[in-house]
Design an enzyme around this catalytic site. Sequence first.
Site, PDB file in Angstrom:
ATOM      1  N   LYS A 138       0.862  -1.189   0.000  1.00  0.00           N
ATOM      2  CA  LYS A 138       0.000   0.000   0.000  1.00  0.00           C
ATOM      3  C   LYS A 138       0.888   1.226   0.000  1.00  0.00           C
ATOM      4  CE  LYS A 138      -4.379   1.060   0.081  1.00  0.00           C
ATOM      5  NZ  LYS A 138      -5.530   0.281  -0.409  1.00  0.00           N
ATOM      6  N   ASP A 178      -6.896   4.442  -4.648  1.00  0.00           N
ATOM      7  CA  ASP A 178      -7.566   4.321  -3.350  1.00  0.00           C
ATOM      8  C   ASP A 178      -8.189   5.707  -3.110  1.00  0.00           C
ATOM      9  OD1 ASP A 178      -7.693   2.294  -0.917  1.00  0.00           O
ATOM     10  OD2 ASP A 178      -7.397   4.244  -0.013  1.00  0.00           O
TER      11      ASP A 178
HETATM   12  P1  NDP Z   1     -12.735   8.008  -3.179  1.00  0.00           P
HETATM   13  O1  NDP Z   1     -11.694   9.004  -2.938  1.00  0.00           O
HETATM   14  O2  NDP Z   1     -13.233   7.791  -4.563  1.00  0.00           O
HETATM   15  O3  NDP Z   1     -14.004   8.311  -2.275  1.00  0.00           O
HETATM   16  C1  NDP Z   1     -13.905   8.386  -0.894  1.00  0.00           C
HETATM   17  C2  NDP Z   1     -15.248   8.824  -0.324  1.00  0.00           C
HETATM   18  O4  NDP Z   1     -15.199   8.724   1.090  1.00  0.00           O
HETATM   19  C3  NDP Z   1     -15.554  10.275  -0.628  1.00  0.00           C
HETATM   20  O5  NDP Z   1     -16.944  10.445  -0.687  1.00  0.00           O
HETATM   21  C4  NDP Z   1     -14.952  10.988   0.577  1.00  0.00           C
HETATM   22  O6  NDP Z   1     -15.531  12.260   0.854  1.00  0.00           O
HETATM   23  C5  NDP Z   1     -15.273  10.014   1.684  1.00  0.00           C
HETATM   24  N1  NDP Z   1     -14.245  10.130   2.737  1.00  0.00           N
HETATM   25  C6  NDP Z   1     -12.905   9.995   2.578  1.00  0.00           C
HETATM   26  N2  NDP Z   1     -12.262  10.199   3.743  1.00  0.00           N
HETATM   27  C7  NDP Z   1     -13.212  10.467   4.622  1.00  0.00           C
HETATM   28  C8  NDP Z   1     -13.175  10.759   5.987  1.00  0.00           C
HETATM   29  N3  NDP Z   1     -12.014  10.820   6.678  1.00  0.00           N
HETATM   30  N4  NDP Z   1     -14.364  10.985   6.612  1.00  0.00           N
HETATM   31  C9  NDP Z   1     -15.528  10.920   5.911  1.00  0.00           C
HETATM   32  N5  NDP Z   1     -15.619  10.644   4.607  1.00  0.00           N
HETATM   33  C10 NDP Z   1     -14.480  10.422   3.979  1.00  0.00           C
HETATM   34  O7  NDP Z   1     -12.165   6.640  -2.567  1.00  0.00           O
HETATM   35  P2  NDP Z   1     -12.634   5.146  -2.841  1.00  0.00           P
HETATM   36  O8  NDP Z   1     -14.092   5.101  -3.110  1.00  0.00           O
HETATM   37  O9  NDP Z   1     -11.699   4.557  -3.814  1.00  0.00           O
HETATM   38  O10 NDP Z   1     -12.319   4.464  -1.434  1.00  0.00           O
HETATM   39  C11 NDP Z   1     -13.277   4.391  -0.389  1.00  0.00           C
HETATM   40  C12 NDP Z   1     -12.898   3.289   0.586  1.00  0.00           C
HETATM   41  O11 NDP Z   1     -12.849   2.039  -0.098  1.00  0.00           O
HETATM   42  C13 NDP Z   1     -11.518   3.442   1.239  1.00  0.00           C
HETATM   43  O12 NDP Z   1     -11.573   2.890   2.532  1.00  0.00           O
HETATM   44  C14 NDP Z   1     -10.624   2.567   0.366  1.00  0.00           C
HETATM   45  O13 NDP Z   1      -9.483   2.137   1.054  1.00  0.00           O
HETATM   46  C15 NDP Z   1     -11.583   1.419   0.085  1.00  0.00           C
HETATM   47  N6  NDP Z   1     -11.285   0.592  -1.078  1.00  0.00           N
HETATM   48  C16 NDP Z   1     -11.127   1.150  -2.322  1.00  0.00           C
HETATM   49  C17 NDP Z   1     -10.915   0.342  -3.416  1.00  0.00           C
HETATM   50  C18 NDP Z   1     -10.834   0.886  -4.788  1.00  0.00           C
HETATM   51  O14 NDP Z   1     -10.761   0.082  -5.722  1.00  0.00           O
HETATM   52  N7  NDP Z   1     -10.887   2.180  -4.999  1.00  0.00           N
HETATM   53  C19 NDP Z   1     -10.755  -1.115  -3.265  1.00  0.00           C
HETATM   54  C20 NDP Z   1     -11.017  -1.599  -1.931  1.00  0.00           C
HETATM   55  C21 NDP Z   1     -11.244  -0.754  -0.889  1.00  0.00           C
HETATM   56  P3  NDP Z   1     -14.724  13.611   0.462  1.00  0.00           P
HETATM   57  O15 NDP Z   1     -14.819  13.677  -1.024  1.00  0.00           O
HETATM   58  O16 NDP Z   1     -15.428  14.673   1.175  1.00  0.00           O
HETATM   59  O17 NDP Z   1     -13.317  13.398   0.957  1.00  0.00           O
HETATM   60  O1  2IT Z   2      -7.891  -1.439  -0.874  1.00  0.00           O
HETATM   61  C1  2IT Z   2      -7.810  -1.929  -2.021  1.00  0.00           C
HETATM   62  O2  2IT Z   2      -7.957  -3.133  -2.211  1.00  0.00           O
HETATM   63  C2  2IT Z   2      -7.560  -1.026  -3.144  1.00  0.00           C
HETATM   64  N1  2IT Z   2      -7.473   0.182  -2.942  1.00  0.00           N
HETATM   65  C3  2IT Z   2      -7.361  -1.576  -4.524  1.00  0.00           C
HETATM   66  C4  2IT Z   2      -5.977  -2.113  -4.701  1.00  0.00           C
HETATM   67  C5  2IT Z   2      -5.629  -2.530  -6.107  1.00  0.00           C
HETATM   68  O3  2IT Z   2      -4.457  -2.860  -6.289  1.00  0.00           O
HETATM   69  O4  2IT Z   2      -6.478  -2.537  -6.991  1.00  0.00           O
END
Ligand code: NDP
Ligand code: 2IT
Length: 458
Positions: A138, A178
């Site tokens: 990560k 992420d």
């Molecule tokens: P994005 O940046 O696309 O979206 C994040 C969302 O969560 C936004 O709406 C953001 O609001 C909100 N957010 C972020 N930080 C905070 C906080 N501290 N408090 C409240 N709201 C918050 O990220 P992702 O959708 O990619 O990721 C979301 C979650 O999913 C994370 O935990 C990530 O690790 C996990 N994840 C992501 C994967 C991926 O493929 N992208 C895969 C597996 C897990 P704002 O815009 O106001 O910051």
């Molecule tokens: O938390 C996660 O699994 C991710 N942000 C995606 C990682 C990846 O390599 O696609």
Amino acid sequence: MTTLTSAQAQTSAESYVQSVYENVVRRNPHEAEFHQAVKEIFDSLVPVFAVHPEYIEHNILERIAEPDRVVTFRVPWVDDEGNVRVNRGFRVQFNSVLGPYKGGIRFHPSVNASIVKFLGFEQIFKNSLTGQPIGGGKGGSDFDPKGKSDGEVMRFTQSFMTELYKYIGPDTDVPAGDIGVGAREIGFMFGQYKRIRGGNEAGVLTGKGIGYGGSLARKEATGYGCVYFVQEMLASRGLSFRDSTVVVSGSGNVSIYAIEKAQQLGAKVVACSDSDGYIYDPDGLDLETIKQLKEVERKRIKEYTLARPQAVYTEGCSGIWSVPSDIALPCATQNEIDEQAALLLIENGVKAIGEGANMPCNLEAIGAFQREDVLFGPAKAANAGGVAVSALEMAQNSMRLAWTFEEVDAKLHEIMRNIYGRCVDAAERYGYSGNLVVGANIAGFVKVADAAIAQGVV
Ligand code: NDP
Ligand code: 2IT
């Protein structure tokens, strides 16, 4: 060697796990999120050590809890006003016994060593659960992309990659997106990597644009995968998404595509959020409005009410858990559901939780859901669809071909079903039938531990 009674084996397993945990806390002070992720997994593994003392003899836990390496670096860049700014970059290469390090990059002001290590540690077991040949890693930076121009994001990202490129490669370490890192940032990173390396190594990053080596359905994969996983959990009790009321926190990549798939399956999704507050739309969310606001205009979720006046916006993101739902999908960030929020969800009749985000429920919240027999899909299983399709992107890059959306989506669905099956089987085998937290941790761990033993003390 003397044979232990089962009570002695249990005591020996407990004291081994406790002593390694204490060591981890001592050697990584002030890293609360990392400790939390380690504790959740370690506690689940006691039953494994009780019947497999060989894991204790090989001191597997201590080896897995220590990253292969952690890289920290300065990221200097120049903002639009000409000021020189400095952020900190991280890459933790946690474990490579199953394959190249694989895991996302997070840009958020809260990023520090503890956050990157908790995410990297979780990633080892998540990636193992997918059944694909990928290790755990990560990275990220405390850079805040919010309110920055495209030019600032590009200059920062290029500077970040100018250091990161030394440590990554299609066969060594493959970052992806992420929080705060989506197609735009991956595009800038890929461009800079290619420029420095002087060749096109498409498999060095995943989540790339479709026109230059990205996989169809990667953008949708985490959200869709989470819903596919919850579908399996619901089916085990004769339930489904159809006509259910769903609440999804966040409004980013994971949230948007969890909403999309839940809606396709006939659910009414009534609320979502960003870090400022949440919207409640009693008629069901209009996803096109959310996509336009978040994916195109990069605006705040509050503005949804301008397009949909019947919706209500409430300041403060944690209030979203007071909205009654059958299914709650926390898809924003770590520790967004504490015990109080969990009790509120339970009181309002929630039947299932699917963790789309990483570690969104704290340990007390998980305990509350389990006590009340709420179906609970833990992050490392429920959100594994994103990294799983990343591995499919790597496979397509290696073969220099591209599968259709339908092909990738079908593979994703199959992978999520298999992950669910692995969790159920492992939980049952070790006497925790129905406990998917224990099942995911054990199934993910055993594969890594066996591979580590096979590869010797390295
Ligand atoms: P994005 O940046 O696309 O979206 C994040 C969302 O969560 C936004 O709406 C953001 O609001 C909100 N957010 C972020 N930080 C905070 C906080 N501290 N408090 C409240 N709201 C918050 O990220 P992702 O959708 O990619 O990721 C979301 C979650 O999913 C994370 O935990 C990530 O690790 C996990 N994840 C992501 C994967 C991926 O493929 N992208 C895969 C597996 C897990 P704002 O815009 O106001 O910051
Ligand atoms: O938390 C996660 O699994 C991710 N942000 C995606 C990682 C990846 O390599 O696609």
